[in-house]
Design a protein around this motif. Structure first.
Motif, PDB file in Angstrom:
ATOM      1  N   VAL A 276       9.506   4.037 -13.578  1.00 56.59           N
ATOM      2  CA  VAL A 276       8.412   3.085 -13.452  1.00 56.59           C
ATOM      3  C   VAL A 276       7.338   3.738 -12.596  1.00 56.59           C
ATOM      4  N   VAL A 277       6.080   3.579 -13.009  1.00 58.45           N
ATOM      5  CA  VAL A 277       4.965   4.299 -12.392  1.00 58.45           C
ATOM      6  C   VAL A 277       3.969   3.292 -11.803  1.00 58.45           C
ATOM      7  N   PRO A 278       4.186   2.870 -10.558  1.00 61.58           N
ATOM      8  CA  PRO A 278       3.237   1.940  -9.929  1.00 61.58           C
ATOM      9  C   PRO A 278       1.942   2.638  -9.537  1.00 61.58           C
ATOM     10  N   GLY A 279       0.874   1.848  -9.446  1.00 60.63           N
ATOM     11  CA  GLY A 279      -0.362   2.297  -8.836  1.00 60.63           C
ATOM     12  C   GLY A 279      -0.404   1.820  -7.395  1.00 60.63           C
ATOM     13  N   PRO A 280      -1.596   1.767  -6.786  1.00 61.23           N
ATOM     14  CA  PRO A 280      -1.697   1.269  -5.410  1.00 61.23           C
ATOM     15  C   PRO A 280      -1.087  -0.128  -5.290  1.00 61.23           C
ATOM     16  N   THR A 281      -0.140  -0.264  -4.383  1.00 62.85           N
ATOM     17  CA  THR A 281       0.652  -1.490  -4.261  1.00 62.85           C
ATOM     18  C   THR A 281       0.751  -1.882  -2.797  1.00 62.85           C
ATOM     19  N   ARG A 282       0.780  -3.175  -2.530  1.00 64.68           N
ATOM     20  CA  ARG A 282       0.942  -3.660  -1.154  1.00 64.68           C
ATOM     21  C   ARG A 282       2.390  -3.511  -0.702  1.00 64.68           C
ATOM     22  N   SER A 283       2.885  -2.296  -0.778  1.00 61.18           N
ATOM     23  CA  SER A 283       4.211  -1.981  -0.265  1.00 61.18           C
ATOM     24  C   SER A 283       4.108  -1.788   1.242  1.00 61.18           C
ATOM     25  N   GLU A 284       5.234  -1.645   1.887  1.00 57.35           N
ATOM     26  CA  GLU A 284       5.223  -1.567   3.346  1.00 57.35           C
ATOM     27  C   GLU A 284       4.419  -0.368   3.854  1.00 57.35           C
ATOM     28  N   ILE A 285       4.641   0.810   3.279  1.00 56.37           N
ATOM     29  CA  ILE A 285       3.984   2.022   3.774  1.00 56.37           C
ATOM     30  C   ILE A 285       2.472   1.933   3.579  1.00 56.37           C
ATOM     31  N   LEU A 286       2.039   1.631   2.350  1.00 58.76           N
ATOM     32  CA  LEU A 286       0.600   1.599   2.076  1.00 58.76           C
ATOM     33  C   LEU A 286      -0.071   0.426   2.768  1.00 58.76           C
ATOM     34  N   SER A 287       0.621  -0.706   2.841  1.00 57.31           N
ATOM     35  CA  SER A 287       0.041  -1.871   3.499  1.00 57.31           C
ATOM     36  C   SER A 287      -0.175  -1.617   4.986  1.00 57.31           C
ATOM     37  N   ASN A 288       0.806  -0.959   5.618  1.00 52.55           N
ATOM     38  CA  ASN A 288       0.663  -0.631   7.042  1.00 52.55           C
ATOM     39  C   ASN A 288      -0.494   0.337   7.269  1.00 52.55           C
ATOM     40  N   TRP A 289      -0.644   1.290   6.349  1.00 52.62           N
ATOM     41  CA  TRP A 289      -1.741   2.246   6.459  1.00 52.62           C
ATOM     42  C   TRP A 289      -3.087   1.535   6.300  1.00 52.62           C
ATOM     43  N   MET A 290      -3.168   0.622   5.348  1.00 53.05           N
ATOM     44  CA  MET A 290      -4.398  -0.135   5.140  1.00 53.05           C
ATOM     45  C   MET A 290      -4.719  -1.018   6.347  1.00 53.05           C
ATOM     46  N   ALA A 291      -3.677  -1.596   6.942  1.00 51.97           N
ATOM     47  CA  ALA A 291      -3.887  -2.436   8.125  1.00 51.97           C
ATOM     48  C   ALA A 291      -4.450  -1.605   9.272  1.00 51.97           C
TER      49      ALA A 291
END
Length: 264
Positions: free
Chosen positions: A182-197
């Motif tokens: 499965v090939v997700p794009g930008p997702t509000r996962s823990e790692i990316l969400s924390n980086w965005m925060a």
């Protein structure tokens, strides 16, 4: 479509939060017995407690083990020797310049993102073949197809997952076992969400504004023009784990919001 997985045991690696957690919840909702995983005992125990509360009557357990090591994988196998469904979700990413990425960095991320899934599949796949039914899913990324210049090592590992997945699907052809990525794009996962925060705090803007800025700068081809939710990605994973997906194997299934600009 009514997905029914009662009587099936599902293992989801890296599943105390993010896409893995959403997948574990989706599989539990479909009736599967679910085994979640993380490195720390306290975090695994808390995730199991929360899931048992959310899905009373469901068979939910957890195993704390570092699957980036052979020793951690053996610890896991001793507690969960068999499975019908394996979701290789464990992964990490670090933003860093190529010139600053050491040999140790490369080897570390390869152990986490690639070798964890290799070890898990090597253990569980043979029995799936013997019983004539099984599902293996690798959670890759659109970074496997659009290698990010700020995370080249990550992109390489995600491409490797696609290769492993396709090769394994070829190796079990005709057995009743399917292997997909499965090939997700930008997702509000823990790692990316924390980086965005963190980006939002540094710039004095909201997290949603930070996400929009990221999309415009780094993923301007997004067709949904927002980050996906973990549930949206998990929906695809749960489907390919189901009986209904019996003709889908050897595939790289995109949940990328249209980021990747080619028809396939």
């Amino acid at each position: 479509m009514n997905i029914e997985l009662k009587g099936r045991t599902a293992i989801i690696t890296g599943s105390t939060a993010g896409i893995g957690r959403a997948t574990a919840e989706g599989l539990a909702r479909a009736g599967a017995s679910v085994v979640i995983n993380g490195r720390g005992e306290a975090r695994v125990d808390e995730a199991v407690r929360q899931m048992r509360q959310a899905f009373p009557g469901s068979d939910i357990s957890g195993i704390a083990a570092d699957l980036s090591t052979a020793e951690g994988a053996e610890t896991f196998f001793a507690q969960a020797p068999e499975a019908d469904i394996l979701v290789n979700n464990l992964g990490t990413a670090v933003l860093r310049d190529f010139a600053d990425t050491t040999d140790e960095d490369w080897l570390s991320i390869f152990q986490i993102n690639v070798m964890s899934g290799v070890r898990m599949t090597r253990h569980y796949l043979p029995n799936m073949v013997r019983q004539g039914w099984g599902r293996v899913v690798f959670v890759s990324s659109e970074s496997a197809l659009n290698i990010p210049k700020e995370m080249i090592d990550y992109g390489v590992t995600k491409t490797a997952q696609l290769a492993v997945s396709r090769g394994l699907a070829e190796s079990v052809a005709g057995t009743g076992v399917t292997v997909n990525a499965v090939v997700p794009g930008p997702t509000r996962s823990e790692i990316l969400s924390n980086w965005m925060a963190g980006q939002a705090k540094d710039q004095g803007i909201t997290q949603e504004e930070a996400e929009q800025a990221f999309l415009k700068a780094a993923r301007p081809t997004s067709l949904i023009q927002r980050f996906a939710t973990t549930d949206e990605v998990a929906n695809m994973i749960v489907y390919v784990c189901s009986e209904q997906a019996s003709a889908t194997t050897g595939a790289a299934l995109r949940v990328d919001g249209g980021v990747v600009r080619f028809v396939a």
